[in-house]
Write an enzyme that holds these catalytic residues in place. Structure first.
Site, short mmCIF file in Angstrom:
data_model
loop_
_atom_site.label_atom_id
_atom_site.label_comp_id
_atom_site.label_asym_id
_atom_site.label_seq_id
_atom_site.Cartn_x
_atom_site.Cartn_y
_atom_site.Cartn_z
N SER A 185 -8.71 34.10 -15.75
CA SER A 185 -8.08 35.19 -14.99
C SER A 185 -6.74 35.65 -15.53
O SER A 185 -6.19 36.64 -15.03
CB SER A 185 -7.92 34.79 -13.53
OG SER A 185 -9.17 34.79 -12.92
N LYS B 73 -6.68 39.20 -16.37
CA LYS B 73 -6.61 40.24 -15.34
C LYS B 73 -5.34 41.08 -15.49
O LYS B 73 -5.30 42.24 -15.06
CB LYS B 73 -6.72 39.63 -13.93
CG LYS B 73 -8.13 39.06 -13.67
CD LYS B 73 -8.28 38.47 -12.28
CE LYS B 73 -9.73 38.17 -11.93
NZ LYS B 73 -10.16 36.81 -11.93
N TYR C 180 -16.55 41.81 -17.21
CA TYR C 180 -15.67 40.85 -16.54
C TYR C 180 -15.81 39.44 -17.16
O TYR C 180 -14.81 38.77 -17.43
CB TYR C 180 -16.00 40.83 -15.04
CG TYR C 180 -15.24 39.77 -14.28
CD1 TYR C 180 -13.88 39.91 -14.01
CD2 TYR C 180 -15.88 38.61 -13.85
CE1 TYR C 180 -13.18 38.92 -13.33
CE2 TYR C 180 -15.19 37.62 -13.17
CZ TYR C 180 -13.84 37.78 -12.91
OH TYR C 180 -13.15 36.79 -12.25
N TYR D 88 -2.68 33.84 -6.71
CA TYR D 88 -3.57 33.85 -5.53
C TYR D 88 -2.85 33.44 -4.25
O TYR D 88 -1.74 33.87 -4.00
CB TYR D 88 -4.80 32.94 -5.77
CG TYR D 88 -5.35 33.06 -7.16
CD1 TYR D 88 -5.86 34.28 -7.60
CD2 TYR D 88 -5.36 31.99 -8.03
CE1 TYR D 88 -6.37 34.40 -8.89
CE2 TYR D 88 -5.87 32.10 -9.32
CZ TYR D 88 -6.37 33.31 -9.74
OH TYR D 88 -6.87 33.43 -10.99
N VAL E 64 -8.42 29.87 -14.27
CA VAL E 64 -9.00 28.54 -14.02
C VAL E 64 -9.26 27.74 -15.30
O VAL E 64 -9.69 26.60 -15.24
CB VAL E 64 -10.29 28.60 -13.16
CG1 VAL E 64 -9.99 29.03 -11.74
CG2 VAL E 64 -11.36 29.46 -13.80
N1 GLN Z 1 -14.17 33.57 -14.47
C1 GLN Z 1 -13.57 33.02 -13.31
C2 GLN Z 1 -14.34 33.45 -12.08
O1 GLN Z 1 -14.76 34.55 -12.04
C3 GLN Z 1 -12.15 33.47 -13.21
C4 GLN Z 1 -11.43 32.93 -12.01
C5 GLN Z 1 -10.03 32.49 -12.28
O2 GLN Z 1 -9.61 32.25 -13.40
N2 GLN Z 1 -9.30 32.30 -11.22
O3 GLN Z 1 -14.53 32.71 -11.14
#
Ligand code: GLN
Length: 317
Positions: A76, A79, A201, A253, A271
């Site tokens: 993420s 993003k 994505y 988050y 993550v």
């Molecule tokens: N690819 C992970 C997901 O879609 C990304 C989530 C993250 O890094 N918080 O769950």
């Protein structure tokens, strides 16, 4: 705490390699804390005893410690980059389709979408990033190439690419993301083919980069939208300001409040265990350690950033 306008002085006052070495030693004492993200099977096999940190300052200093040159799954963190790309093509209209409020719920939650008519709370949670991906698909002829090119130019690393195994692993087990994109689509806030949105994505999440690549890739956010790595203006200063604002309030988050409290910098986690952070007008940073806390943020990475701002006094507050 020194004001950030004292950039040069602040940097000159600190022994940055010494500070990074001290943080590295502290963090390694705590190896074993946190859990790798095994809901994506390929990430579950990454060893937990890794820590890297890279710092890139606007005065040209670059410092790395630990496993800063070991590539990992960006997840993420990307993003931020996709938001930047989407803002360039959609401008302020992007904010009609995705909000900019902290969600206060886990990054892959569905619940708010029902009450809020399919408009995700912000672009840095999964639902918001799926809408951002949709915007990118609508505006770019070759969206994946555009993203890759962006990442390579910002990081100065032409070999940045997608980890095919992680991509396949995410695609196979992305039940929640499939649910999210379909749900948003039911409200009319996804315009492209569902699989195309998900593929884009997953490709952005599966990019493999190291701490130095990632620190460099967000340096434009420390320099009002100008990228010192590639020497080009990436985004307008007002947009850079807003991306930083959204990172501060939403980038980690439902731990964003806690993160602002302990670290006090715009940041974005993934993550894979990476976290990028921006000290406006001074530097960008990236930490990586795969063990996550219960909110999905790197436990030791967050601790390292906390210690860094404590030791240097570099924070936006
Ligand atoms: N690819 C992970 C997901 O879609 C990304 C989530 C993250 O890094 N918080 O769950």
């Amino acid at each position: 705490m020194a004001p950030i306008s004292d950039t040069a002085n602040v940097l000159a006052r600190h022994d940055l390699p010494g500070i990074l070495a001290a943080i590295n030693a502290e963090v390694r004492e705590r190896f074993g804390e946190g859990r790798v993200a095994d809901y994506i099977p390929m990430l579950g096999s990454v060893p937990v005893d890794r820590f890297g940190m890279a710092l890139v300052a606007l005065d040209g200093q670059v410092h790395c410690v630990g496993d800063a040159r070991e590539p990992f799954s960006v997840q993420s963190v990307s993003k931020v980059h996709s938001l930047t790309l989407a803002l360039e093509v959609a401008g302020a209209e992007l904010w009609d389709r995705v909000g900019r409020e902290p969600s206060g719920v886990p990054f892959n939650s569905l619940v708010q979408l029902e009450f809020e008519g399919g408009v995700p709370r912000n672009p840095l949670i999964n639902s918001g990033a799926l809408v951002v991906a949709d915007v990118i698909l609508s505006h770019y002829q070759r969206p994946r190439e555009a993203l890759l090119e962006f990442m390579r130019a910002r990081s100065g690393n032409a070999s940045v690419g997608v980890d095919r195994e992680v991509f396949a692993s995410e695609k196979q087990t992305g039940y929640r993301n499939t649910a999210l994109v379909n749900f948003i689509r039911s409200f009319g806030n996804i315009h492209n083919d569902i699989d195309a949105v998900l593929d884009f994505y997953y490709a952005q999440c599966s990019l493999e980069m190291d701490c130095l690549d990632l620190a460099r890739s967000v340096l434009f956010l420390a320099d009002e939208g100008h990228c010192p790595v590639s020497g080009v203006g990436v985004t307008r200063p007002d947009r850079a300001k807003r991306i930083n604002a959204v990172m501060l309030t939403c980038g980690t988050y439902d731990a964003a409040g806690d993160f602002a409290f302990h670290v006090g910098l715009p940041a974005k986690s993934g993550v894979g265990g990476g976290i990028v952070a921006v000290v406006p007008k001074v530097m960008s940073l990236c930490v990586w350690s795969p063990g996550l806390d219960t909110k999905g943020n790197s436990l030791l990475g967050g601790y390292a950033l906390h210690r860094f701002t404590e030791m240097t006094g570099l924070s936006i507050f």
